[in-house]
Design a protein around this motif. Structure first.
Motif, PDB file in Angstrom:
ATOM      1  N   GLU A 150       2.368  -2.526 -13.266  1.00  0.00           N
ATOM      2  CA  GLU A 150       2.275  -0.999 -13.732  1.00  0.00           C
ATOM      3  C   GLU A 150       3.300  -0.119 -12.890  1.00  0.00           C
ATOM      4  O   GLU A 150       3.667   0.946 -13.613  1.00  0.00           O
ATOM      5  CB  GLU A 150       0.966  -0.481 -13.518  1.00  0.00           C
ATOM      6  N   SER A 151       3.824  -0.680 -11.987  1.00  0.00           N
ATOM      7  CA  SER A 151       4.985   0.113 -11.090  1.00  0.00           C
ATOM      8  C   SER A 151       6.454  -0.250 -11.756  1.00  0.00           C
ATOM      9  O   SER A 151       7.191   0.421 -11.153  1.00  0.00           O
ATOM     10  CB  SER A 151       4.852  -0.096  -9.698  1.00  0.00           C
TER      11      SER A 151
ATOM     12  N   ARG B  57      -0.988  -6.520 -10.936  1.00  0.00           N
ATOM     13  CA  ARG B  57      -1.273  -5.350 -11.873  1.00  0.00           C
ATOM     14  C   ARG B  57      -0.559  -4.049 -11.250  1.00  0.00           C
ATOM     15  O   ARG B  57       0.062  -3.173 -12.023  1.00  0.00           O
ATOM     16  CB  ARG B  57      -2.687  -4.819 -12.064  1.00  0.00           C
ATOM     17  N   PHE B  58      -0.641  -3.946  -9.886  1.00  0.00           N
ATOM     18  CA  PHE B  58       0.064  -2.657  -9.362  1.00  0.00           C
ATOM     19  C   PHE B  58       1.700  -2.923  -9.332  1.00  0.00           C
ATOM     20  O   PHE B  58       2.144  -1.813  -9.566  1.00  0.00           O
ATOM     21  CB  PHE B  58      -0.443  -2.817  -7.739  1.00  0.00           C
ATOM     22  N   SER B  59       1.911  -3.982  -9.240  1.00  0.00           N
ATOM     23  CA  SER B  59       3.398  -4.557  -9.260  1.00  0.00           C
ATOM     24  C   SER B  59       4.085  -3.977 -10.831  1.00  0.00           C
ATOM     25  O   SER B  59       4.964  -3.597 -11.028  1.00  0.00           O
ATOM     26  CB  SER B  59       3.618  -5.729  -8.981  1.00  0.00           C
TER      27      SER B  59
ATOM     28  N   GLU C 247       0.744  -1.220  -0.082  1.00  0.00           N
ATOM     29  CA  GLU C 247      -0.264   0.175  -0.083  1.00  0.00           C
ATOM     30  C   GLU C 247       0.965   1.380   0.116  1.00  0.00           C
ATOM     31  O   GLU C 247       0.253   2.293  -0.255  1.00  0.00           O
ATOM     32  CB  GLU C 247      -0.846   0.217   1.199  1.00  0.00           C
TER      33      GLU C 247
ATOM     34  N   LYS D 198      -5.204  -7.853  -8.610  1.00  0.00           N
ATOM     35  CA  LYS D 198      -5.026  -6.688  -8.284  1.00  0.00           C
ATOM     36  C   LYS D 198      -3.495  -6.123  -7.892  1.00  0.00           C
ATOM     37  O   LYS D 198      -2.989  -5.148  -8.378  1.00  0.00           O
ATOM     38  CB  LYS D 198      -5.961  -6.102  -7.121  1.00  0.00           C
ATOM     39  N   TRP D 199      -2.957  -7.038  -7.126  1.00  0.00           N
ATOM     40  CA  TRP D 199      -1.514  -6.661  -6.651  1.00  0.00           C
ATOM     41  C   TRP D 199      -0.548  -6.949  -7.605  1.00  0.00           C
ATOM     42  O   TRP D 199       0.360  -6.526  -7.913  1.00  0.00           O
ATOM     43  CB  TRP D 199      -1.323  -7.427  -5.217  1.00  0.00           C
TER      44      TRP D 199
ATOM     45  N   SER E 218       6.686  -1.834  -5.117  1.00  0.00           N
ATOM     46  CA  SER E 218       6.290  -2.796  -6.260  1.00  0.00           C
ATOM     47  C   SER E 218       6.716  -4.321  -6.162  1.00  0.00           C
ATOM     48  O   SER E 218       5.863  -5.378  -6.377  1.00  0.00           O
ATOM     49  CB  SER E 218       6.779  -2.499  -7.643  1.00  0.00           C
TER      50      SER E 218
ATOM     51  N   GLY F 288       4.272  -5.685  -3.639  1.00  0.00           N
ATOM     52  CA  GLY F 288       3.041  -5.815  -4.413  1.00  0.00           C
ATOM     53  C   GLY F 288       3.013  -7.095  -4.957  1.00  0.00           C
ATOM     54  O   GLY F 288       2.131  -8.090  -5.003  1.00  0.00           O
TER      55      GLY F 288
END
Length: 127
Positions: A37-38, A33-35, A1, A30-31, A5, A8
């Motif tokens: 995209e980071s 994608r976060f990783s 949070e 979700k996590w 990355s 995540g």
């Protein structure tokens, strides 16, 4: 949070495999994608594989898969370079191109990635 990355990505893996938490595909994606995209290369590769194979209840989407493979490949990940090359070679998610396929496969082979080396040898290509 807090924007890490790698954390995540690791959290995504826990949810993806049900390690220490209940298996939850939507939280895994979700996590992941976060990783991805980071800019975390392993997250990009893994998200690409999820789209390519339909893991985590994602619909198979070769265009999305090759998008993430290419992002990881551009950062020098040999497996992602190999998978990007395979996508170009078979026209999965991109227009088929032997030139692009061999470009990515050679990059992977130069890093010692055996599947790329073996594929190039079978096709009488050097790296």
């Amino acid at each position: 949070e807090n924007g890490d990355s790698q954390s995540g990505y690791e959290l995504a893996a826990y949810y993806k495999h049900g390690i220490g938490v209940g298996k939850n595909d939507s939280l895994a994606v979700k996590w992941l994608r976060f990783s991805a995209e980071s800019g975390y290369v392993t997250g990009q590769l893994d998200l690409g594989e999820c789209y390519y194979n339909g893991y985590c209840n994602l619909t198979v989407d070769y265009r999305e898969a090759v998008k993430w493979f290419t992002k990881a490949a551009e950062q020098g990940n040999a497996k992602a370079q190999y998978l990007t090359g395979r996508c170009y070679g078979h026209g999965k998610g991109v227009k088929q191109s032997d030139e692009e396929a061999f470009k990515w496969l050679r990059l992977a082979a130069r890093q010692g990635y055996k599947p790329a080396q073996e594929l190039l040898q079978r096709n009488k290509q050097t790296w």
